[in-house]
Design a protein around this motif. Sequence first.
Motif, PDB file in Angstrom:
ATOM      1  N   GLY A  13      12.011   7.508  17.814  1.00  0.00           N
ATOM      2  CA  GLY A  13      11.321   8.753  18.189  1.00  0.00           C
ATOM      3  C   GLY A  13       9.821   8.577  18.103  1.00  0.00           C
ATOM      4  N   ASP A  14       9.179   9.473  17.372  1.00  0.00           N
ATOM      5  CA  ASP A  14       7.714   9.464  17.295  1.00  0.00           C
ATOM      6  C   ASP A  14       7.195   8.167  16.683  1.00  0.00           C
ATOM      7  OD1 ASP A  14       7.616  11.982  18.358  1.00  0.00           O
ATOM      8  OD2 ASP A  14       7.551  12.987  16.414  1.00  0.00           O
ATOM      9  N   LEU A  15       6.032   7.792  17.164  1.00  0.00           N
ATOM     10  CA  LEU A  15       5.367   6.588  16.662  1.00  0.00           C
ATOM     11  C   LEU A  15       4.261   7.028  15.703  1.00  0.00           C
ATOM     12  CD1 LEU A  15       4.923   3.505  16.796  1.00  0.00           C
ATOM     13  CD2 LEU A  15       3.324   3.930  18.662  1.00  0.00           C
ATOM     14  N   VAL A  16       4.347   6.549  14.458  1.00  0.00           N
ATOM     15  CA  VAL A  16       3.342   6.857  13.439  1.00  0.00           C
ATOM     16  C   VAL A  16       2.959   5.541  12.787  1.00  0.00           C
ATOM     17  CG1 VAL A  16       2.890   8.095  11.280  1.00  0.00           C
ATOM     18  CG2 VAL A  16       4.386   9.095  13.007  1.00  0.00           C
ATOM     19  N   PHE A  17       1.665   5.349  12.548  1.00  0.00           N
ATOM     20  CA  PHE A  17       1.180   4.125  11.911  1.00  0.00           C
ATOM     21  C   PHE A  17       0.660   4.411  10.512  1.00  0.00           C
ATOM     22  CE2 PHE A  17       0.726   2.747  16.354  1.00  0.00           C
ATOM     23  CZ  PHE A  17       1.306   1.504  16.271  1.00  0.00           C
ATOM     24  N   PHE A  18       1.023   3.532   9.615  1.00  0.00           N
ATOM     25  CA  PHE A  18       0.416   3.472   8.294  1.00  0.00           C
ATOM     26  C   PHE A  18      -0.160   2.072   8.196  1.00  0.00           C
ATOM     27  CE2 PHE A  18       3.822   6.551   7.797  1.00  0.00           C
ATOM     28  CZ  PHE A  18       3.157   7.598   7.191  1.00  0.00           C
ATOM     29  N   ALA A  19      -1.442   1.969   8.039  1.00  0.00           N
ATOM     30  CA  ALA A  19      -2.090   0.657   8.042  1.00  0.00           C
ATOM     31  C   ALA A  19      -2.593   0.326   6.644  1.00  0.00           C
ATOM     32  CB  ALA A  19      -3.250   0.644   9.038  1.00  0.00           C
ATOM     33  N   ILE A  20      -2.524  -0.961   6.321  1.00  0.00           N
ATOM     34  CA  ILE A  20      -3.043  -1.457   5.049  1.00  0.00           C
ATOM     35  C   ILE A  20      -3.622  -2.845   5.309  1.00  0.00           C
ATOM     36  CG2 ILE A  20      -0.836  -2.443   4.290  1.00  0.00           C
ATOM     37  CD1 ILE A  20      -1.554  -1.494   1.458  1.00  0.00           C
ATOM     38  N   SER A  21      -4.754  -3.126   4.705  1.00  0.00           N
ATOM     39  CA  SER A  21      -5.376  -4.433   4.903  1.00  0.00           C
ATOM     40  C   SER A  21      -4.667  -5.484   4.048  1.00  0.00           C
ATOM     41  CB  SER A  21      -6.863  -4.374   4.529  1.00  0.00           C
ATOM     42  OG  SER A  21      -6.994  -4.166   3.138  1.00  0.00           O
ATOM     43  N   VAL A  22      -4.894  -6.729   4.353  1.00  0.00           N
ATOM     44  CA  VAL A  22      -4.244  -7.817   3.613  1.00  0.00           C
ATOM     45  C   VAL A  22      -4.649  -7.798   2.141  1.00  0.00           C
ATOM     46  CG1 VAL A  22      -4.028 -10.323   3.419  1.00  0.00           C
ATOM     47  CG2 VAL A  22      -3.926  -9.248   5.667  1.00  0.00           C
ATOM     48  N   PRO A  23      -5.933  -7.653   1.786  1.00  0.00           N
ATOM     49  CA  PRO A  23      -6.269  -7.592   0.345  1.00  0.00           C
ATOM     50  C   PRO A  23      -5.618  -6.399  -0.362  1.00  0.00           C
ATOM     51  CG  PRO A  23      -8.253  -7.996   1.629  1.00  0.00           C
ATOM     52  CD  PRO A  23      -7.159  -7.698   2.608  1.00  0.00           C
ATOM     53  N   HIS A  24      -5.520  -5.261   0.335  1.00  0.00           N
ATOM     54  CA  HIS A  24      -4.876  -4.110  -0.285  1.00  0.00           C
ATOM     55  C   HIS A  24      -3.361  -4.306  -0.400  1.00  0.00           C
ATOM     56  CE1 HIS A  24      -8.722  -2.072   0.870  1.00  0.00           C
ATOM     57  NE2 HIS A  24      -8.595  -1.733  -0.410  1.00  0.00           N
ATOM     58  N   TYR A  25      -2.783  -5.033   0.534  1.00  0.00           N
ATOM     59  CA  TYR A  25      -1.359  -5.352   0.430  1.00  0.00           C
ATOM     60  C   TYR A  25      -1.125  -6.248  -0.787  1.00  0.00           C
ATOM     61  CZ  TYR A  25       3.299  -6.997   1.484  1.00  0.00           C
ATOM     62  OH  TYR A  25       4.629  -7.305   1.399  1.00  0.00           O
ATOM     63  N   GLN A  26      -2.041  -7.186  -1.024  1.00  0.00           N
ATOM     64  CA  GLN A  26      -1.941  -8.036  -2.210  1.00  0.00           C
ATOM     65  C   GLN A  26      -2.053  -7.182  -3.483  1.00  0.00           C
ATOM     66  OE1 GLN A  26      -5.080 -10.832  -1.443  1.00  0.00           O
ATOM     67  NE2 GLN A  26      -3.741 -12.241  -0.317  1.00  0.00           N
TER      68      GLN A  26
END
Length: 131
Positions: A73-86
């Motif tokens: 259905g709907d497209l929603v993005f949650f973004a996180i940078s690589v350092p924040h993922y670490q």
Amino acid sequence: MNKLIIALLVLTMTGCSVFRKPEEVVVTNTVIKAPNIPLQPSPRPVNMIDIKWYTVTTDNIDEFEKNFENDNGDLVFFAISVPHYQNLSLNLAEIRRYLEQQQAIIIYYENQITQSRESINKPTKETPEES
């Protein structure tokens, strides 16, 4: 006469010890009452629900958007940078460390309570003193 004096002296010196009662030996038993702390069952294990991660780049964003909207259905993005993922990964490791230490403390106290109850309830043998 000498024999009579010696006999009187011997009777006088030992006479009290013949009629003397032995001292009573007082035995005291110390009872240590264990605290009445009921052992609690371990908590239910964590049941994690699967999460699906998608990797989206500038090369596959158009294809991903089309497929995702068809499936979900709907497209929603949650973004996180690589350092924040670490950092997220390190935070989860820290939570895991904390939970393992808490579990070790709980197990330690449960073992101590169980051992103290067993040692208190275990009968001890007393041997009479030899004289």
